[in-house]
Design a protein around this motif. Structure first.
Motif, PDB file in Angstrom:
ATOM      1  N   ILE A 158       0.826  -1.210   0.000  1.00 38.62           N
ATOM      2  CA  ILE A 158       0.000   0.000   0.000  1.00 38.62           C
ATOM      3  C   ILE A 158       0.864   1.266   0.000  1.00 38.62           C
ATOM      4  CG2 ILE A 158      -0.233   0.130   2.531  1.00 38.62           C
ATOM      5  CD1 ILE A 158      -3.175   1.071   1.947  1.00 38.62           C
ATOM      6  N   PHE A 159       2.053   1.201   0.609  1.00 35.99           N
ATOM      7  CA  PHE A 159       2.929   2.380   0.609  1.00 35.99           C
ATOM      8  C   PHE A 159       3.407   2.689  -0.811  1.00 35.99           C
ATOM      9  CE2 PHE A 159       3.595   0.254   4.767  1.00 35.99           C
ATOM     10  CZ  PHE A 159       3.010   1.223   5.565  1.00 35.99           C
ATOM     11  N   VAL A 160       3.733   1.641  -1.561  1.00 43.25           N
ATOM     12  CA  VAL A 160       4.144   1.839  -2.962  1.00 43.25           C
ATOM     13  C   VAL A 160       2.969   2.336  -3.783  1.00 43.25           C
ATOM     14  CG1 VAL A 160       5.047   0.688  -5.022  1.00 43.25           C
ATOM     15  CG2 VAL A 160       5.933   0.053  -2.756  1.00 43.25           C
ATOM     16  N   GLN A 161       1.793   1.761  -3.579  1.00 47.12           N
ATOM     17  CA  GLN A 161       0.614   2.167  -4.345  1.00 47.12           C
ATOM     18  C   GLN A 161       0.243   3.622  -4.076  1.00 47.12           C
ATOM     19  OE1 GLN A 161      -2.144  -0.877  -3.027  1.00 47.12           O
ATOM     20  NE2 GLN A 161      -1.861  -2.063  -4.903  1.00 47.12           N
ATOM     21  N   ASN A 162       0.302   4.024  -2.811  1.00 46.85           N
ATOM     22  CA  ASN A 162      -0.026   5.419  -2.487  1.00 46.85           C
ATOM     23  C   ASN A 162       0.933   6.388  -3.155  1.00 46.85           C
ATOM     24  OD1 ASN A 162      -2.203   4.683  -0.914  1.00 46.85           O
ATOM     25  ND2 ASN A 162      -1.087   4.805   1.023  1.00 46.85           N
ATOM     26  N   THR A 163       2.224   6.035  -3.182  1.00 46.03           N
ATOM     27  CA  THR A 163       3.198   6.922  -3.823  1.00 46.03           C
ATOM     28  C   THR A 163       3.023   6.929  -5.334  1.00 46.03           C
ATOM     29  OG1 THR A 163       4.689   6.063  -2.116  1.00 46.03           O
ATOM     30  CG2 THR A 163       5.598   7.662  -3.637  1.00 46.03           C
ATOM     31  N   ALA A 177      -3.875   7.618 -12.315  1.00 40.44           N
ATOM     32  CA  ALA A 177      -3.912   7.523 -10.857  1.00 40.44           C
ATOM     33  C   ALA A 177      -5.251   6.951 -10.398  1.00 40.44           C
ATOM     34  CB  ALA A 177      -3.672   8.898 -10.237  1.00 40.44           C
ATOM     35  N   HIS A 178      -6.329   7.390 -11.028  1.00 39.53           N
ATOM     36  CA  HIS A 178      -7.654   6.912 -10.622  1.00 39.53           C
ATOM     37  C   HIS A 178      -7.839   5.439 -10.960  1.00 39.53           C
ATOM     38  CE1 HIS A 178     -12.216   6.772 -10.911  1.00 39.53           C
ATOM     39  NE2 HIS A 178     -11.972   7.113  -9.660  1.00 39.53           N
ATOM     40  N   LYS A 179      -7.325   5.003 -12.102  1.00 35.41           N
ATOM     41  CA  LYS A 179      -7.413   3.574 -12.466  1.00 35.41           C
ATOM     42  C   LYS A 179      -6.670   2.719 -11.455  1.00 35.41           C
ATOM     43  CE  LYS A 179      -7.944   4.225 -17.478  1.00 35.41           C
ATOM     44  NZ  LYS A 179      -7.257   4.086 -18.803  1.00 35.41           N
ATOM     45  N   LEU A 180      -5.487   3.177 -11.062  1.00 26.39           N
ATOM     46  CA  LEU A 180      -4.722   2.455 -10.051  1.00 26.39           C
ATOM     47  C   LEU A 180      -5.480   2.425  -8.727  1.00 26.39           C
ATOM     48  CD1 LEU A 180      -2.045   1.098  -9.186  1.00 26.39           C
ATOM     49  CD2 LEU A 180      -1.157   3.379  -8.691  1.00 26.39           C
ATOM     50  N   HIS A 186      -7.059  -2.477  -0.856  1.00 25.30           N
ATOM     51  CA  HIS A 186      -7.183  -1.787   0.426  1.00 25.30           C
ATOM     52  C   HIS A 186      -6.777  -0.336   0.250  1.00 25.30           C
ATOM     53  CE1 HIS A 186      -7.078  -0.890   4.667  1.00 25.30           C
ATOM     54  NE2 HIS A 186      -5.809  -0.508   4.577  1.00 25.30           N
ATOM     55  N   ARG A 187      -7.591   0.570   0.787  1.00 28.77           N
ATOM     56  CA  ARG A 187      -7.298   2.005   0.672  1.00 28.77           C
ATOM     57  C   ARG A 187      -7.306   2.616   2.062  1.00 28.77           C
ATOM     58  NH1 ARG A 187     -12.314   2.565  -3.457  1.00 28.77           N
ATOM     59  NH2 ARG A 187     -11.433   1.474  -5.249  1.00 28.77           N
TER      60      ARG A 187
END
Length: 595
Positions: A158-163, A177-180, A186-187
């Motif tokens: 999730i840390f990589v996804q948020n960045t 960004a929205h597609k990702l 989990h958000r």
């Protein structure tokens, strides 16, 4: 190679002087300045604890990167170069240090060294790398890092996804960004903040507000917004002119005690200024416990863009008395104020002070303000000469500003020369066609006007027509010129007729000379009457009580503020920048109107 452990999990060191090593580590964990850290390093060397000891090395690098104020990266780089076999923790620390510095590019170089040394990246490596790519706005490098994270199996973290969300939004790819975001299993709050802010900063306020509603109404009970969420929400409200929603956000921030935060205060000033509510912007400014240069700049720019040029300059002088150093954005606001007040000499004086007193090298935005300053004052020839002698190569925006001045002051020869440059720099820009068309219309060359419009249609040159927004009932209602799509369309047009009748009784005569079209006088009056602002005003008059302030926001920059009770004089209240308003009509229409 085994990854190093972090500073908090230090194994008992093996050293010729274990006591000295432990003492140095204790001192490093509380060190807050670069000179003090260098003293600790020297103490370690004197007692036989060198950088060959990996425990000291990683603590020293970590302490350097964590220093709060000084630029520690040159010294950190020299220390890191002496470490015989740095582990993943030391590499990550160096990448983090560069990513958080003013010069993030070396973070990518450290990553390459890491791969060359066969040190496998972990889930902490990629967030720092992507942060560096976001700062650099380097889409290609960021995409490479994204691919590498997938290859290494860290893309589900999730840390990589948020960045990644932050990176793609910063690079303008808010849809990516929205597609990702949609694919995330989990958000957390940071995930929502990143994608909401991505839409807000990229000019998609409606999407930002929609996501905010989804966030607080999430199936898992909703996520409580924080200060960062509310700043993004205020940014979206400012773009839409959604004053009521922004005010509710302000109340929420006050209840949470977040309104004292200087970043939140700056966002509130910017929001109120963009919504045309300068008094409320002033109130926020006056109540701030800590006013940074950004706070002053927000209000200076806000005053200037709302037509309070003299007040903007007075505030700048007050800022100087506080001995705050203005930024380049502050000076843009000051020059903008001079331009809209017609203060040509003062504008040049402030421009010269930029370099002489503040060491600010003028950028294209500053030169654009100077061209606009001269153009608005009718000094079109001087503006053209100024551009030709600029130390920077003028871009399309500079030439477009001059073309607007030519259209305003009917300078055909210079306008045609400017058009030739714009065709080279930015062919197919719809605004250039409209400005040139209005220039030819202003000098009565209607044949060329019609030819230009045909060439626009033939070449597929299109533009978004100007529209006006009005906030009512927790919704934004949008109108375009001649709009009949609204459910209350019949009542709106009846109200327009009543307004026109009452204005005539008050002695108002429409300025049809500003309708740049080869049509009859009566048709010109009709064109003026069906502008998007007037449609929005008529709708608001139908649906609000007497005395209710009505705020009309245009996508072409203008905010209109007036009261229900004085709508008979609304022609005086609408102050429209002709460079923007000249693009009000759809390009497919035979008329182009400016107020």
């Amino acid at each position: 190679m085994q990854p190093e452990r972090g500073p908090s999990a230090v194994a008992q060191p093996t050293s010729s002087n274990p006591a000295a090593l432990r003492r140095c580590i204790e001192l490093l964990q509380t060190c807050k300045s670069l000179p003090r850290l260098k003293q600790i390093h020297a103490h370690a060397v004197r007692h036989g604890v060198t950088l060959g000891h990996h425990v000291l090395a990683k603590h020293l690098v970590f302490a350097l990167v964590s220093l709060p104020a000084a630029d520690p990266m040159p010294y950190a780089s020299s220390v890191f170069a002496q470490v015989p076999a740095p582990g993943v923790f030391s590499y990550n620390t160096m990448i983090r240090g560069y990513a958080e510095s003013c010069h993030p590019r070396p973070a990518l170089d450290v990553h390459r060294l890491m791969l060359a040394a066969d040190v496998p990246p972990d889930s902490h490596t990629y967030p720092f790398l992507l942060k560096a790519c976001a700062k650099l706005l380097s889409l290609r490098d960021g995409e490479r890092v994204h691919c590498r994270s997938v290859k290494d199996g860290h893309d589900a973290c999730i840390f990589v996804q948020n960045t990644l969300l932050h990176f793609y939004a910063a690079c303008g790819l808010f849809e990516s960004a929205h597609k990702l975001f949609e694919r995330m299993s989990h958000r957390n709050l940071i995930s929502w903040n990143s994608v909401i802010n991505g839409f807000a900063i990229n000019g998609r306020p409606n999407e930002a507000l929609t996501l905010f509603r989804e966030m607080v109404a999430d199936e898992d009970g909703g996520i409580e917004p924080d200060g960062f969420t509310m700043v993004s929400l205020l940014c979206a409200c400012a773009e839409l002119g959604a004053l009521a929603l922004g005010r509710r956000s302000h109340v929420y921030l006050a209840k949470r005690g977040l309104d004292r935060n200087p970043h939140v205060g700056n966002a509130l000033i910017d929001f109120y200024a963009k919504c045309g509510s300068i008094e409320e912007a002033y109130k926020v400014f006056d109540k701030m416990d800590e006013r940074t240069v950004v706070s002053w700049t927000c209000l200076i720019v806000g005053l200037a863009m709302n037509g309070f040029g003299e007040e903007s300059l007075d505030l700048f002088h007050a800022m100087e008395r506080e001995r705050l150093v203005p930024t380049e954005i502050t000076l843009v606001g000051v020059l903008y104020a001079c331009s809209h007040c017609g203060l040509v000499d003062d504008g040049f004086r402030y421009f010269n002070r930029m370099t002489r007193e503040y060491g600010i090298v003028p950028k294209m935005e500053h030169y654009g303000c100077m061209v606009d300053l001269l153009g608005r004052a009718g000094l079109v020839e001087e503006a053209h000469s100024y551009i030709m002698n600029m130390p920077l190569e003028p871009n399309a925006v500079i030439w477009r500003t001059l073309l607007g001045a030519c259209a305003m002051h009917k300078r055909l020869a210079i306008g045609e020369a400017v058009w030739a440059r714009l065709v080279e720099l930015d062919p197919g820009h719809s605004g250039d066609y409209v400005l040139l068309s209005n220039l030819y219309a202003a000098v009565g060359q209607w044949g060329i006007v019609h030819k230009l419009r045909r060439s626009m249609l033939k070449g597929g040159v299109k533009k978004m027509p100007g529209h006006s927004l009005v906030e009512l009932g927790n919704r934004m209602h949008e109108f375009v010129m001649g709009d009949r799509s609204h459910p209350q369309s019949q009542q709106i047009y009846e109200m327009l007729e009543e307004i026109a009748t009452r204005l005539r009784l008050e002695g108002y005569m429409p300025r049809t000379t500003n309708v740049l079209a080869d049509i009859e006088e009566e048709e010109k009056e009709t064109a003026l009457n069906y502008h998007s602002e007037r449609l929005a005003i008529a709708f608001a008059l139908l649906n609000t009580a007497p005395g209710t302030p009505i705020r009309i926001v245009k996508n072409l920059r203008v905010t209109v503020v007036f009261s229900q009770q004085d709508y008979t004089a609304f022609r005086i209240k609408i102050q429209i920048d002709c460079h923007a308003e000249v693009q009000e009509s759809d390009v497919a229409s035979p008329i182009a109107v400016k107020n």
